[in-house]
Scaffold this motif. Structure first.
Motif, PDB file in Angstrom:
ATOM      1  N   LEU B  29       0.829  -1.204   0.000  1.00 19.52           N
ATOM      2  CA  LEU B  29       0.000   0.000   0.000  1.00 19.52           C
ATOM      3  C   LEU B  29       0.865   1.257   0.000  1.00 19.52           C
ATOM      4  O   LEU B  29       0.619   2.194  -0.766  1.00 19.52           O
ATOM      5  N   GLY B 264      -5.118   3.030  -8.708  1.00 18.31           N
ATOM      6  CA  GLY B 264      -5.216   2.036  -7.641  1.00 18.31           C
ATOM      7  C   GLY B 264      -5.686   2.650  -6.345  1.00 18.31           C
ATOM      8  O   GLY B 264      -6.526   2.083  -5.641  1.00 18.31           O
ATOM      9  N   ALA B 267      -9.309   3.141  -6.489  1.00 15.06           N
ATOM     10  CA  ALA B 267     -10.027   1.868  -6.319  1.00 15.06           C
ATOM     11  C   ALA B 267     -10.061   1.453  -4.850  1.00 15.06           C
ATOM     12  O   ALA B 267     -11.071   0.950  -4.346  1.00 15.06           O
ATOM     13  N   ILE B 268      -8.945   1.681  -4.158  1.00 14.12           N
ATOM     14  CA  ILE B 268      -8.878   1.320  -2.744  1.00 14.12           C
ATOM     15  C   ILE B 268      -9.867   2.148  -1.946  1.00 14.12           C
ATOM     16  O   ILE B 268     -10.601   1.623  -1.088  1.00 14.12           O
ATOM     17  N   ALA B 271     -13.399   0.874  -2.636  1.00 12.62           N
ATOM     18  CA  ALA B 271     -13.676  -0.390  -1.954  1.00 12.62           C
ATOM     19  C   ALA B 271     -13.858  -0.170  -0.460  1.00 12.62           C
ATOM     20  O   ALA B 271     -14.683  -0.823   0.179  1.00 12.62           O
ATOM     21  N   ALA B 275     -16.713  -1.243   2.063  1.00 13.50           N
ATOM     22  CA  ALA B 275     -16.296  -2.116   3.156  1.00 13.50           C
ATOM     23  C   ALA B 275     -16.799  -1.615   4.505  1.00 13.50           C
ATOM     24  O   ALA B 275     -17.178  -2.399   5.368  1.00 13.50           O
TER      25      ALA B 275
END
Lengths: 334, 288, 276
Positions: B29, B264, B267-268, B271, B275
């Motif tokens: 990350l 990315g 996208a994290i 999500a 979540a």
């Protein structure tokens, strides 16, 4: 030969003190019952003795030796759990033999002791079944069998009868009492049911909010409760507690009188009231009598078969020698 | 059991799992974050220095970004709609008594165990191929022109493939939830005069609400990340480039690592938003 | 609940359920049929396909031409390896959280779950260059590690929910009966936990077997498991339906069989214990 002594034992869960420091002595061979409403700390106290919880302060002596730091496995105590806690993957035989196996006994010795215990508890036919195939009462017997085979220093019972139905409970109560008479081993028994406490105990310990309210024989507690809480908790139906002017007449903040110590009459008496619900038990009759000086009705025990109509006016007379007087802190006035 | 000794043993036993997952999360990350602020082209000059938030703005303003978002939403939304609706109906059906329950249930669940590359290729070739596919044969048998599934109806095609894969999941979970419904509740509703439709709306659907939410959240997380099905069918052509696939192309195909990493990070974040809702529900369950 | 219409509704239910079930299952059924046909027959119209001759050839051709068993072995190695490693790490962790919960247990569990939500594509490049740096790109070991880490949260969660169902009192009873920590784990906890561990293993093998992001991106010829091997059919030469079918049937058959045994556990595992 086992004598258990709790010295200044206390228990905290995080910041909440569930048991303030207390002292208690349990003599060899005694049947001691811890009784109190749910959440009073009676189970915690038992688990402290068992070693399943660490004490926050104080010491536990077993036969004069400090057992505070000893693991439950080494205290030589046996425990019967509320859920019976049988090992579901083992047969009855293996369940009962488990403590013996842990103690390193030979399998022939294990077998003999298991057979003996099974005979005493009427479990011989069920030895090869698994706990799942047994009824509640049979499971209870297996749990007791597992406790007795290892001949422990003392037995600990954690509300063992609360999962049984009423009829079975009475039977098991007698069986456990008989077991105690026969083995003469110290037993500590936790229950919330004061009838179990009264019928089984040599000595009752009444607990509330982790504090010991009174320790004594069943009759001690019945005859001279030290405070209003014990007075109300022991005895069935409950003792009537009366406050206000009627209590002041007796120079006390409140007075208590048990239902069986009140005379009922349709003509004369100390208190006037009207009949509410009456409960016919055959052997006795309980009347709930409404008096104008109190919101809560007064329970009166009369002979069986006595019939009084709903709403009828009656007079109640408490027996002076059985009147309990309490001060403003709820403590007994001698 | 809460003795001192057992508590310190517990910490030792927990440590490996925590340390490993911590590393698995933090190391890649932080590298992604690092790259996302760089102009980094491994095949065309390598590390070309810091560029601030340049990659983030370029990723969003590129001509493929909004179409990718649109494709992602269409596919995820379509699959969710189909699987949840059919899942409810199928689970109600499977909960009824009928002959051969065991076998039928197995047939319903089977697609879930088919690996993504197999289901992608089987649908693409054996069913959706405009010349030799099963559907093409079927169309010709009825005298109509075969549909060019994966080129002309590409998003619909992918939605069908993914729905086929995920329908068993939804059905199975909803069936489990229905089976936990107390039959006395249904009987009480019947006594209270609720008809079939009434029982469905007022008893069954509310009972399923939690399971439906869980199905939606878990599927969303998995569907946002689908990759293999697109990789083996259209490889991102014909407007089937999802956000995940776009990032994959930026990073590995065109080797623009900085730009891909910024994607990315988006996208994290996306999500994580989903979540949070899922964890709320699961977390509530923990304290029961 | 005996009602006059129950027999008739059971017939109707059966008809609907079987029809729908067959439709859902049809793609799998169809590739099973195609796998036993010649390439020439496999592209003919459905009825012609069914009535054409049957053959086992495709299964041998797949093995001869593309070394199917190498990839099968890779899949087995990766699935079993990552599962075994994951269980090894997760059992103590779940055990400690289930039986010695602390104030942080809930937080740790949810945090572990959150790592599972991390989109793989977001960390694709870092993992890719780390693999190159460590020399484990296109290696089975590398995939074992990645898939283990990826599924570790699910393993921990499943085991945790199973362990939580073991009544604390039974463990306490064993302690009162004189069992030390070793005996407690060996004679009481392990036998009671075994079914839960077994279903966790089963689900994890399924997940690892079917994983198709990391296996596609981190392997080439050497370590490619079946997912990546099948993907090579996306750029085929000549007729290949029958061969693709045979390869697919072999790739999904073991997992289909395992999956049928683990329906219940599947729900629990994939919903992190939220639906049982």
């Amino acid at each position: 030969m086992s004598h258990i002594h709790l010295k200044d034992v206390s228990k905290k869960f995080g910041d909440t003190e569930v048991i303030p420091p207390l002292n208690l002595e349990i003599k060899d061979g005694e049947f001691v019952v811890f009784v109190g409403p749910s959440g009073c700390g009676k189970s915690t106290l038992l688990r402290l003795i068992a070693g399943l919880e660490d004490v926050s302060s104080g010491r536990i002596l077993i036969n004069g030796e400090d057992a505070t730091e000893v693991s439950p496995a080494k205290r030589k105590l046996a425990m019967v759990f509320q859920s019976y806690a049988l090992y579901p993957h083992m047969t009855v035989r293996k369940n009962i033999a488990f403590p013996l196996r842990m103690a390193g006994l030979s399998s022939t010795e294990q077998g003999k002791k298991v057979e003996d215990a099974a005979k005493v508890l009427n479990l011989s036919e069920y030895l090869d079944r698994k706990p799942g195939q047994l009824s509640g009462g049979q499971r209870q017997r297996v749990a007791i069998g597992r406790a007795i085979v290892r001949e422990p220093q003392a037995f600990l019972f954690d509300e063992p009868l609360s999962n049984l139905d009423a009829a079975l409970r009475v039977g098991m109560r007698v069986e456990i009492s008989e077991l105690h008479k026969r083995l003469a081993t110290t037993m500590i028994y936790v229950t919330h049911d004061q009838i179990e406490a009264m019928t089984m105990a040599d000595k009752i310990v009444v607990l509330q909010n982790g504090r010991i309210e009174q320790v004594g024989t069943p009759l001690d507690l019945y005859r001279s409760p030290l405070n209003v809480f014990v007075a109300g908790f022991i005895g069935s139906p409950k003792m009537n507690i009366i406050e206000g002017p009627q209590a002041s007449k007796y120079k006390s903040a409140s007075i208590g009188i048990r239902p069986e110590h009140i005379a009922i009459s349709d003509s004369t008496g100390t208190w006037k009231g009207t009949i509410g619900v009456s409960e016919q038990l055959g052997s006795d009759t309980f009347f709930h009598v409404k008096c104008e000086f109190q919101d809560q009705s007064i329970t009166v025990r009369a002979i069986g078969g006595l019939e009084l109509a709903y709403g009828q006016t009656v007079f109640l007379t408490p027996e002076k020698e059985h009147l309990h007087r309490f001060d403003k802190d709820g403590l007994r006035i001698k | 059991m809460s003795t001192q000794q057992s508590r310190s043993a517990a910490k030792v036993m927990l440590a490996p799992a925590v340390v490993l997952l911590m590393a698995w999360m933090l190391v890649p990350l932080s590298m992604t974050l690092y790259f996302s602020f760089k102009k980094y082209l491994p095949l065309r000059g390598g590390d070309l220095g810091w560029v601030g938030f340049d990659n983030y703005t370029r990723f969003v303003s590129s001509s493929s970004f909004w179409p990718a978002i649109g494709t992602t939403l269409l596919i995820v939304g379509g699959v969710l709609f189909i699987t949840v609706t059919l899942g409810i109906l199928f689970s109600l059906l499977l909960n009824q008594p009928f002959w051969g329950q065991g076998i039928v249930r197995i047939m319903f669940i089977a697609p879930f165990f088919v690996m993504p590359t197999v289901s992608g290729l089987v649908w693409k070739n054996m069913f959706m191929d405009p010349v030799n596919g099963f559907f093409a044969h079927l169309s010709r048998a009825f005298g109509s022109e075969p549909i060019q599934w994966l080129s002309q109806e590409s998003i619909l095609s992918l939605t069908i493939i993914l729905s086929w894969q995920w329908l068993p999941f939804a059905t199975l979970i909803l069936l489990t939830a229905i089976q936990s419904l107390d039959s006395e509740q249904i009987e009480a509703a019947e006594m209270d005069g609720a008809r079939l439709l009434g029982r469905f709306w007022f008893i069954i659907i509310p009972h399923l609400a939690r399971a439906i939410t869980i199905v939606i959240l878990i599927q969303t997380i998995f569907l946002l990340a689908i990759f293999a099905e697109i990789f083996v069918t259209t490889a991102g052509a014909f407007g089937t480039k999802t956000l995940t696939y776009l990032i994959f192309q930026r990073v590995l195909e065109s080797q623009n690592v900085g730009l891909g990493s910024a994607g990315g990070v988006y996208a994290i974040i996306l999500a994580n938003i989903i979540a949070i809702f899922l964890m709320r529900i699961v977390g509530k369950n923990l304290s029961d | 609940m005996a009602r006059a219409s129950s027999k008739r509704s059971k017939i109707i239910n059966s008809l609907i359920a079987w029809t729908l079930g067959l439709i859902i299952f049809f793609p799998i059924l169809w590739i099973i049929i195609l796998s036993f046909k010649t390439e020439g027959d496999a592209i003919r119209s459905p009825i012609a396909v069914v009535i054409s001759n049957w053959t086992f050839d495709n299964y041998f051709v797949v093995q001869d031409r593309s070394d199917y068993f190498k990839h099968f072995y890779n899949s087995v190695f990766i699935a079993l390896g990552s599962t075994f490693l994951g269980i090894l790490i997760a059992v103590p962790a779940s055990w400690s959280m289930a039986f010695v919960p602390s104030k942080r247990t809930r937080g740790i569990l949810l945090w572990m779950l959150s790592t599972k939500m991390l989109p793989a594509v977001g960390v694709l490049y870092p993992i890719y260059i780390l693999f190159i740096a460590l020399g484990i790109l296109d290696s089975r070991i590398g995939l074992v590690v990645v898939l283990m880490l990826m599924n570790l949260p699910i393993i921990v969660w499943m085991l945790y929910t199973y362990f939580r169902e073991i009544p604390e009192e039974i463990l306490e009873a064993s302690r009162m009966d004189g069992a030390g920590l070793r005996e407690e784990i060996l004679f009481v906890l392990a036998p009671m936990a075994l079914p839960g561990i077994a279903s966790t293993v089963l689900l994890n093998i399924i997940l690892a077997w079917n994983e198709a992001f990391w296996t596609l991106n981190l392997t080439a010829a050497k370590a490619a498991p079946l997912t990546a091997f099948i993907a090579s059919y996306s750029s085929p030469e000549g007729l290949f339906y029958a061969k693709l079918s045979a390869a697919s049937v072999m790739a999904i058959a073991p997992i289909l069989i395992m999956g049928w045994f683990s329906q219940k556990q599947l729900v629990r595992g994939l919903t992190f214990g939220a639906v049982k």
